[in-house]
Design a protein around this motif. Structure first.
Motif, PDB file in Angstrom:
ATOM      1  N   ASP A 114       2.813   1.159   3.365  1.00  0.00           N
ATOM      2  CA  ASP A 114       4.311   0.716   3.301  1.00  0.00           C
ATOM      3  C   ASP A 114       5.147   1.749   2.527  1.00  0.00           C
ATOM      4  OD1 ASP A 114       3.585  -1.878   3.906  1.00  0.00           O
ATOM      5  OD2 ASP A 114       2.267  -1.812   2.138  1.00  0.00           O
ATOM      6  N   GLY A 115       4.455   2.841   2.126  1.00  0.00           N
ATOM      7  CA  GLY A 115       5.522   3.793   1.682  1.00  0.00           C
ATOM      8  C   GLY A 115       4.702   4.929   0.976  1.00  0.00           C
ATOM      9  N   ILE A 169       0.888  -1.160  -0.047  1.00  0.00           N
ATOM     10  CA  ILE A 169       0.021  -0.073   0.069  1.00  0.00           C
ATOM     11  C   ILE A 169       0.961   0.952   0.271  1.00  0.00           C
ATOM     12  CG2 ILE A 169      -1.656   1.253   1.436  1.00  0.00           C
ATOM     13  CD1 ILE A 169      -2.660  -1.368   2.122  1.00  0.00           C
ATOM     14  N   VAL A 170       0.821   2.148  -0.993  1.00  0.00           N
ATOM     15  CA  VAL A 170       1.408   3.314  -1.352  1.00  0.00           C
ATOM     16  C   VAL A 170       0.616   4.477  -1.285  1.00  0.00           C
ATOM     17  CG1 VAL A 170       3.454   4.404  -2.517  1.00  0.00           C
ATOM     18  CG2 VAL A 170       3.384   1.763  -2.250  1.00  0.00           C
ATOM     19  N   ASP A 171       0.863   5.512  -0.779  1.00  0.00           N
ATOM     20  CA  ASP A 171       0.218   6.708  -0.646  1.00  0.00           C
ATOM     21  C   ASP A 171       0.891   7.514  -1.818  1.00  0.00           C
ATOM     22  OD1 ASP A 171      -0.832   9.472  -0.439  1.00  0.00           O
ATOM     23  OD2 ASP A 171      -0.929   9.513   1.693  1.00  0.00           O
ATOM     24  N   LEU A 172       0.311   7.768  -3.030  1.00  0.00           N
ATOM     25  CA  LEU A 172       0.777   8.327  -4.091  1.00  0.00           C
ATOM     26  C   LEU A 172       1.017   9.738  -4.497  1.00  0.00           C
ATOM     27  CD1 LEU A 172      -0.370   5.679  -6.688  1.00  0.00           C
ATOM     28  CD2 LEU A 172       1.700   5.813  -5.605  1.00  0.00           C
ATOM     29  N   HIS A 173       0.393  10.600  -3.246  1.00  0.00           N
ATOM     30  CA  HIS A 173       0.417  11.997  -3.747  1.00  0.00           C
ATOM     31  C   HIS A 173       0.557  12.880  -2.471  1.00  0.00           C
ATOM     32  CE1 HIS A 173      -1.992  15.357  -5.771  1.00  0.00           C
ATOM     33  NE2 HIS A 173      -1.015  15.638  -5.352  1.00  0.00           N
ATOM     34  N   ASN A 174       1.911  13.446  -2.219  1.00  0.00           N
ATOM     35  CA  ASN A 174       2.017  14.092  -1.084  1.00  0.00           C
ATOM     36  C   ASN A 174       3.060  15.209  -1.234  1.00  0.00           C
ATOM     37  OD1 ASN A 174       0.782  12.416   1.210  1.00  0.00           O
ATOM     38  ND2 ASN A 174       1.957  10.685   0.058  1.00  0.00           N
ATOM     39  N   ASP A 176      17.666  15.713  -5.694  1.00  0.00           N
ATOM     40  CA  ASP A 176      18.830  15.844  -4.456  1.00  0.00           C
ATOM     41  C   ASP A 176      18.759  15.097  -3.289  1.00  0.00           C
ATOM     42  OD1 ASP A 176      20.111  17.252  -6.538  1.00  0.00           O
ATOM     43  OD2 ASP A 176      19.137  19.193  -5.458  1.00  0.00           O
ATOM     44  N   SER A 177      17.382  15.201  -2.741  1.00  0.00           N
ATOM     45  CA  SER A 177      17.332  14.752  -1.439  1.00  0.00           C
ATOM     46  C   SER A 177      17.571  13.136  -1.310  1.00  0.00           C
ATOM     47  CB  SER A 177      15.922  15.100  -0.718  1.00  0.00           C
ATOM     48  OG  SER A 177      15.690  16.655  -0.616  1.00  0.00           O
ATOM     49  N   ASP A 178      18.290  12.742  -0.126  1.00  0.00           N
ATOM     50  CA  ASP A 178      18.353  11.056   0.031  1.00  0.00           C
ATOM     51  C   ASP A 178      17.481  10.835   1.128  1.00  0.00           C
ATOM     52  OD1 ASP A 178      19.398   8.638   0.346  1.00  0.00           O
ATOM     53  OD2 ASP A 178      21.167   9.166   0.664  1.00  0.00           O
ATOM     54  N   TYR A 179      16.602  10.060   0.979  1.00  0.00           N
ATOM     55  CA  TYR A 179      15.725   9.723   2.150  1.00  0.00           C
ATOM     56  C   TYR A 179      15.902   8.308   2.374  1.00  0.00           C
ATOM     57  CZ  TYR A 179      13.085  13.874   0.943  1.00  0.00           C
ATOM     58  OH  TYR A 179      12.873  15.173   0.851  1.00  0.00           O
ATOM     59  N   ARG A 180      17.012   7.763   1.961  1.00  0.00           N
ATOM     60  CA  ARG A 180      17.353   6.308   2.365  1.00  0.00           C
ATOM     61  C   ARG A 180      17.577   6.031   3.809  1.00  0.00           C
ATOM     62  NH1 ARG A 180      21.955   4.979  -2.120  1.00  0.00           N
ATOM     63  NH2 ARG A 180      22.245   7.349  -1.316  1.00  0.00           N
ATOM     64  N   PRO A 181      18.297   6.731   4.426  1.00  0.00           N
ATOM     65  CA  PRO A 181      18.351   6.635   6.017  1.00  0.00           C
ATOM     66  C   PRO A 181      16.843   6.861   6.794  1.00  0.00           C
ATOM     67  CG  PRO A 181      19.989   8.254   5.281  1.00  0.00           C
ATOM     68  CD  PRO A 181      18.895   8.019   4.201  1.00  0.00           C
ATOM     69  N   LEU A 182      15.925   7.420   6.320  1.00  0.00           N
ATOM     70  CA  LEU A 182      14.672   7.516   6.940  1.00  0.00           C
ATOM     71  C   LEU A 182      14.038   6.363   6.379  1.00  0.00           C
ATOM     72  CD1 LEU A 182      13.368  11.094   6.208  1.00  0.00           C
ATOM     73  CD2 LEU A 182      13.876  10.210   8.458  1.00  0.00           C
ATOM     74  N   GLU A 183      14.151   5.820   5.281  1.00  0.00           N
ATOM     75  CA  GLU A 183      13.343   4.433   4.697  1.00  0.00           C
ATOM     76  C   GLU A 183      14.117   3.463   5.818  1.00  0.00           C
ATOM     77  OE1 GLU A 183      12.694   4.265   0.272  1.00  0.00           O
ATOM     78  OE2 GLU A 183      14.613   4.240   0.591  1.00  0.00           O
ATOM     79  N   ASP A 184      15.274   3.575   5.938  1.00  0.00           N
ATOM     80  CA  ASP A 184      15.840   2.305   6.728  1.00  0.00           C
ATOM     81  C   ASP A 184      15.289   2.399   8.265  1.00  0.00           C
ATOM     82  OD1 ASP A 184      17.189   1.298   4.592  1.00  0.00           O
ATOM     83  OD2 ASP A 184      18.989   2.297   5.247  1.00  0.00           O
ATOM     84  N   ALA A 185      15.018   3.593   8.675  1.00  0.00           N
ATOM     85  CA  ALA A 185      14.700   3.842  10.204  1.00  0.00           C
ATOM     86  C   ALA A 185      13.279   3.595  10.562  1.00  0.00           C
ATOM     87  CB  ALA A 185      15.191   5.447  10.636  1.00  0.00           C
ATOM     88  N   HIS A 186      12.646   3.784   9.457  1.00  0.00           N
ATOM     89  CA  HIS A 186      11.026   3.500   9.572  1.00  0.00           C
ATOM     90  C   HIS A 186      10.574   2.403   9.015  1.00  0.00           C
ATOM     91  CE1 HIS A 186      10.464   7.217  11.950  1.00  0.00           C
ATOM     92  NE2 HIS A 186      11.443   7.837  11.138  1.00  0.00           N
ATOM     93  N   GLY A 187      11.275   1.742   7.982  1.00  0.00           N
ATOM     94  CA  GLY A 187      10.643   0.821   7.182  1.00  0.00           C
ATOM     95  C   GLY A 187       9.805   1.103   6.382  1.00  0.00           C
ATOM     96  N   LEU A 188       9.954   2.080   5.733  1.00  0.00           N
ATOM     97  CA  LEU A 188       9.020   2.763   4.508  1.00  0.00           C
ATOM     98  C   LEU A 188       9.676   2.926   3.320  1.00  0.00           C
ATOM     99  CD1 LEU A 188       7.525   5.439   6.855  1.00  0.00           C
ATOM    100  CD2 LEU A 188       5.887   3.396   5.912  1.00  0.00           C
ATOM    101  N   ILE A 220       6.552  -2.608  -4.393  1.00  0.00           N
ATOM    102  CA  ILE A 220       7.095  -1.409  -5.079  1.00  0.00           C
ATOM    103  C   ILE A 220       8.583  -1.189  -4.609  1.00  0.00           C
ATOM    104  CG2 ILE A 220       6.446   0.976  -5.854  1.00  0.00           C
ATOM    105  CD1 ILE A 220       4.558  -1.083  -7.023  1.00  0.00           C
ATOM    106  N   ARG A 221       9.394  -1.597  -5.178  1.00  0.00           N
ATOM    107  CA  ARG A 221      10.881  -1.226  -4.670  1.00  0.00           C
ATOM    108  C   ARG A 221      11.532   0.221  -5.064  1.00  0.00           C
ATOM    109  NH1 ARG A 221      13.071  -6.777  -7.197  1.00  0.00           N
ATOM    110  NH2 ARG A 221      11.631  -5.755  -8.835  1.00  0.00           N
ATOM    111  N   ASP A 222      10.942   0.579  -6.457  1.00  0.00           N
ATOM    112  CA  ASP A 222      11.420   1.956  -6.796  1.00  0.00           C
ATOM    113  C   ASP A 222      10.587   2.419  -7.564  1.00  0.00           C
ATOM    114  OD1 ASP A 222      11.955   0.262  -8.991  1.00  0.00           O
ATOM    115  OD2 ASP A 222      13.903   0.021  -8.684  1.00  0.00           O
ATOM    116  N   GLU A 223      10.736   3.662  -8.404  1.00  0.00           N
ATOM    117  CA  GLU A 223      10.067   4.225  -9.078  1.00  0.00           C
ATOM    118  C   GLU A 223       9.853   3.438 -10.325  1.00  0.00           C
ATOM    119  OE1 GLU A 223      12.429   5.730  -7.364  1.00  0.00           O
ATOM    120  OE2 GLU A 223      11.675   7.519  -6.360  1.00  0.00           O
ATOM    121  N   GLN A 224      10.663   2.610 -11.051  1.00  0.00           N
ATOM    122  CA  GLN A 224      10.464   1.869 -12.119  1.00  0.00           C
ATOM    123  C   GLN A 224       9.500   0.973 -11.628  1.00  0.00           C
ATOM    124  OE1 GLN A 224      11.758   2.366 -15.342  1.00  0.00           O
ATOM    125  NE2 GLN A 224       9.935   1.102 -15.693  1.00  0.00           N
ATOM    126  N   ASP A 225       9.654   0.325 -10.737  1.00  0.00           N
ATOM    127  CA  ASP A 225       8.476  -0.769 -10.114  1.00  0.00           C
ATOM    128  C   ASP A 225       7.036   0.077 -10.250  1.00  0.00           C
ATOM    129  OD1 ASP A 225      10.133  -2.780  -9.888  1.00  0.00           O
ATOM    130  OD2 ASP A 225      10.146  -2.725  -7.710  1.00  0.00           O
TER     131      ASP A 225
END
Lengths: 137, 208
Positions: free
Chosen positions: B34-35, B2-7, B47-59, B187-192
């Motif tokens: 889930d994301g 489940i992904v929220d597609l507009h924020n 530019d923004s790198d949100y990978r640390p937030l993804e890891d910290a929150h499992g999103l 959905i792992r990334d934008e291409q997915d």
């Protein structure tokens, strides 16, 4: 009422919901005190002639109502910044509810960020915004 | 998934939410999300790198954009360097047909959002000027909709055979997760995300 301490607040805390009176009589008292003369605030028919669905609550009044909700929740607090976005007209003689929730905390300066909304009877957001509030303690 | 597609985050001119606080909110409120996708107005935040937030929150935190066209606002998913060169994201009057065509050519997908909203949604423009070729997916559940706007979007989708997505259109922290999209796959990334939206196997959900 006692002041609310920063240490007593947590991320996600809801402010107590507040119903507010936006009857035509009250709007007229507000606009009179504020020296606002636009009829779109005080006359439904005049507002409709401007293409509005009815008379609308002045934006500065909505902001003041939200500020009052914050102070009711945290007496003695300081509103460092309040920022509102008017997504849709809040209609006079409607029955709105004001809500707030803590969405960020800054321990260094003892401030919290509060999401603010005013919703109508259909639970549609008419006004939204945020405030930065400095708490005691 | 489940992904929220507009924020929108504080990167958008009218956004008031920090991305970190969106993550905290989802965790604190136990939302079944889930994301989410950040769709900043008239820009792509490369530019923004949100990978640390993804890891910290499992999103999963993905990036798209919301551009403005002659038929209203449009979400673009799968933004890449080719697409950024194809048209000017900052323009207020992009031809919808151009956005649809160039997105497809560059491997992205364009999704008109809040179609039922006056001026910035496509329903009224369809009534006035007719349909646009190439539209396949529209946003049928928008978290900021009022007074029948989502119902109008659903009717438009049914009339033209479009698939529907859900997105909160959050501008403040507490509005994320109000409308979402359920996918039949990870959905792992934008291409997915582009692949899944192209396949049409998803469902719009409103939790308002």
């Amino acid at each position: 009422m006692s002041a609310r301490s920063f240490d007593d607040v947590s991320f996600g805390d809801d402010l107590e919901e507040m119903k507010t009176d936006v009857s035509l009589d009250r709007i007229k008292r507000f606009t009179g005190a504020a020296g606002m003369t636009f009829e779109r605030f005080t006359n439904h028919e005049a507002a409709r002639k401007e293409g509005l669905p009815g008379a609308i609550v002045p934006g500065i009044m909505s902001q003041g109502i939200l500020a009052a909700m914050i102070h009711r929740w945290a007496p003695g607090s300081t509103i460092v910044k309040i920022d509102t976005v008017f997504r849709a007209p809040l209609l006079v003689d409607s029955d709105p509810v004001c809500r707030g929730v803590v969405t960020d905390m800054n321990k260094a300066d003892r401030t919290v960020e509060v999401d603010l909304t005013i919703v109508n009877e259909a639970n549609e957001t008419r006004v939204l915004g945020t405030a930065t509030v400095r708490l005691e303690g | 998934m489940i992904v929220d597609l507009h924020n929108h985050s504080i990167k958008s001119d009218d956004g008031r939410a920090k991305v970190e606080n969106y993550c905290q909110w989802i965790s604190k409120r136990g939302l079944e999300v889930d994301g989410f996708v950040l769709t900043e107005h008239r820009q792509f935040d490369g530019d923004s790198d949100y990978r640390p937030l993804e890891d910290a929150h499992g999103l999963r935190i993905l990036k798209g954009a919301e551009v403005e066209t002659d038929y209203g606002h449009v979400l673009v998913f799968g933004v890449n360097e080719d697409l950024l060169q194809a048209f000017d994201f900052t323009r207020l009057d992009l031809p919808l047909e151009l956005v649809i065509r160039e997105s497809e050519r560059c491997g992205a997908i364009a999704v008109p959002c809040h179609p039922g909203r006056a001026t910035v949604g496509m329903c009224a423009h369809y009534e006035a000027r007719g349909a646009v070729d190439g539209v396949r997916v529209i946003e049928t559940y928008n978290g900021g909709s009022r007074g029948g706007e989502n119902e109008d979007a659903i009717a438009l989708a049914e009339r033209y055979g479009y698939s529907g997505i859900g997105g909160s259109d959050a501008h403040i922290v507490s509005h994320i997760g109000r409308c979402v999209t359920r996918f039949d796959r990870e959905i792992r990334d934008e291409q997915d995300l582009v692949d899944a939206l192209t396949d049409g196997k998803f469902e719009a959900i409103s939790w308002i």
